[in-house]
Design an enzyme around this catalytic site. Sequence first.
Site, short mmCIF file in Angstrom:
data_model
loop_
_atom_site.label_atom_id
_atom_site.label_comp_id
_atom_site.label_asym_id
_atom_site.label_seq_id
_atom_site.Cartn_x
_atom_site.Cartn_y
_atom_site.Cartn_z
N LYS A 41 -5.21 0.55 14.56
CA LYS A 41 -4.18 1.50 13.93
C LYS A 41 -5.55 2.72 14.65
O LYS A 41 -6.15 2.65 14.81
CB LYS A 41 -5.51 1.02 12.08
CG LYS A 41 -6.75 0.54 12.70
CD LYS A 41 -7.44 0.10 11.32
CE LYS A 41 -8.89 -0.55 11.40
NZ LYS A 41 -9.10 -1.03 9.95
N CYS B 3 -16.67 -8.52 4.89
CA CYS B 3 -16.43 -8.75 6.41
C CYS B 3 -17.10 -7.97 6.49
O CYS B 3 -17.52 -6.79 6.37
CB CYS B 3 -15.56 -9.44 6.59
SG CYS B 3 -13.93 -7.60 6.58
N CYS C 164 -13.99 -1.65 5.99
CA CYS C 164 -13.11 -1.11 4.99
C CYS C 164 -13.76 -0.08 3.81
O CYS C 164 -13.65 1.07 3.47
CB CYS C 164 -12.15 -1.80 4.33
SG CYS C 164 -10.73 -2.83 5.49
N ARG D 87 -2.69 5.96 9.93
CA ARG D 87 -2.17 5.59 8.81
C ARG D 87 -2.62 6.88 7.47
O ARG D 87 -2.05 8.69 7.78
CB ARG D 87 -3.72 4.75 8.09
CG ARG D 87 -4.16 3.48 9.54
CD ARG D 87 -2.57 2.26 8.86
NE ARG D 87 -3.22 1.29 9.75
CZ ARG D 87 -4.16 0.29 9.32
NH1 ARG D 87 -4.71 0.45 8.01
NH2 ARG D 87 -4.32 -0.83 10.28
N CYS E 293 -7.69 -11.34 0.51
CA CYS E 293 -8.49 -10.45 1.52
C CYS E 293 -8.37 -11.77 2.70
O CYS E 293 -9.98 -12.64 2.59
CB CYS E 293 -9.18 -9.28 1.64
SG CYS E 293 -9.28 -8.73 3.96
N CYS F 111 -15.33 -3.28 -1.29
CA CYS F 111 -14.06 -3.67 -0.56
C CYS F 111 -13.40 -4.76 -1.42
O CYS F 111 -13.98 -5.65 -2.06
CB CYS F 111 -13.78 -4.12 1.34
SG CYS F 111 -14.13 -5.57 1.35
N ARG G 212 0.60 -1.02 -0.03
CA ARG G 212 -0.31 0.01 -0.29
C ARG G 212 0.84 1.40 0.03
O ARG G 212 1.44 1.53 0.76
CB ARG G 212 -0.87 0.28 1.52
CG ARG G 212 -2.20 1.04 0.74
CD ARG G 212 -2.72 1.34 3.01
NE ARG G 212 -3.58 0.14 2.61
CZ ARG G 212 -4.30 -0.89 3.68
NH1 ARG G 212 -3.46 -0.58 4.93
NH2 ARG G 212 -5.14 -1.87 3.61
N LYS H 255 -6.89 6.73 11.83
CA LYS H 255 -7.42 7.36 10.95
C LYS H 255 -7.36 8.58 11.73
O LYS H 255 -8.43 9.36 12.51
CB LYS H 255 -8.34 6.38 10.67
CG LYS H 255 -8.03 4.83 9.87
CD LYS H 255 -8.80 4.56 9.21
CE LYS H 255 -8.41 2.91 9.04
NZ LYS H 255 -10.02 1.53 8.27
#
Length: 575
Positions: free
Chosen positions: A216, A483, A487, A153, A444, A438, A84, A218
């Site tokens: 994470k 899932c 995302c 991120r 994934c 996603c 990424r 954001k």
Amino acid sequence: MAQTGTTTGTTQKKPTGVEISKLASRGLRGGVAAELSSTETRGGVSEDSFNLLKFHGTYEQFDRDTATPRKQAGLDKEWQFMVRVRAPAGLLTAEQYLALDAMADRYSNSTLRVTTRQALQFHGVLRENLKPTIAAINHTLLTTMAACGDVVRNVTTTPAPRRDAIHRQLVEDARMLSERLLPRTRAHHEIFLDEEPVSAVPEEEPLYGATYLPRKFKIGLAHPDDNTADVLTNDLGFIAIGDGAGGIGAYQVCIGGGLGLTHNRPDTFPRLASPVTVVPRERLLHAAEAVVRFQRDHGDRTDRRRARLKYVIEDYGLDWVREQLAPYFGGELADPGPLPRLCLPELLGWHAQGDGRFWLGVPVPSGRIADQGRVRLRTALREVVTRWGANPVLTPQQDVILADLPANSREAVESLLREHGVTLTESLSPLARWALACPALPTCGLALTEAERVRDPLVAEIEAALERQELLDERISLRITGCPNGCARPYAGDIGLVGRVPGHFAIFVGGDFEGTRLSFKLHERVPQGEIAARLEPLFAAFAGDRREGEGFGDFCHRLGPDALLALGAAESVPA
């Protein structure tokens, strides 16, 4: 110093294995370099290296389509990496984009993928190509460092390349935060760029500490007139306040957003950020660092599924959090005031930038920039960037804005795109325009079912239902994830489809188009082929009973789940 455990009463809970791994990693080094350079390594990387590699911008994955037949044949999985690129505000120069495009053939599966956080991903990178890929990205003056992992991120904001003070300052601030909030460790440069270590002692991390963040983190910036970045879905959101002279004078600070949840764990849930204070623009970095430090010290390091900032707020209350935040800010927090009304403008198609040039927003279904069949999107974008020097901007809607196009280029650019089979905005329904998905399967490892690969048939089936109810031109957002981790932001739009088990989705409705209200779960496990049929009774009721100015999500919120379920039951009763 970051905590490594959580105390409840007199009981000290044990930190997770990830926390222990981070603490022992010597500043995110661990055994990553040795594993990647070993010629004897078979299979996937170790669990420790898997977790540490995230901080360097890459996830190890395997092709889930081929895993079972290969196992039956006695073969190992087809291991590969997703890499990424961190692109603050989604900005790329023409030269950077062309370099990244060339890497797609050299190192990955010949595609590029725009994420919902304005980053760019390579898929299918083999282990022997991982280091060359990351080094090549660095040579474009971009980085993969901190694109993943338990750190701040990619920082997002409006992608609109309007040449005015507010948009310029939003971009400046997003880039500044991105740079200043990077980890200080040189591990990335040593592992992937062959930098010589200057000391055997790991660097100090004044912001993150030895164990970085619990999870994470954001950050997004927005202006009330443009909430393209879905600012309230971030751990930390900044909403610009005008200075009366055309620029930004201050920011409203909102904390505790996040959309991931875990099926069958009611103590996990999506949440939108809450306003906590207002800071002058010159205190933006100070405010960001204060909230990051607060989460570093108070986030749950014993349960990664409840490690985000939103759970600190839910567990202790917003008043307690504001009180505890005050020392981090250096004084009592100013009253945040009410949330402003947020809007979501149309950025696709042609728009004047304000400097004599134009931008063209090009729809990219599921963010996948590829040449597939008659649609040669990747080639078309490359040619526009090459011929006209367009500077691409990646959007949180997974699309690409081609900025800085000459005023006289419109006819030629459109002709080139059409020749390559690219569908332009005016040929799309609003549903297709605003649909996100996603990657999900086959790459994934968290996916429970498909998302990107079923986006087009799902959009077509729902479009047909809307057309039957004469609603095809209605602006409705559709978000699909394989899932529950969210995302594609499925809990903050009109319709969210969340992967439940293979071939089945939970259906969420009742959010709003502008991203200021969460949706609620209406159905639990719906077969993919029945989704449009479950939605159509709602569309029919909306067409006949909507109020003036009411969007589909607003209508569902007004009626509530019981009334909506009754609509579906009535529809299923034979006449």
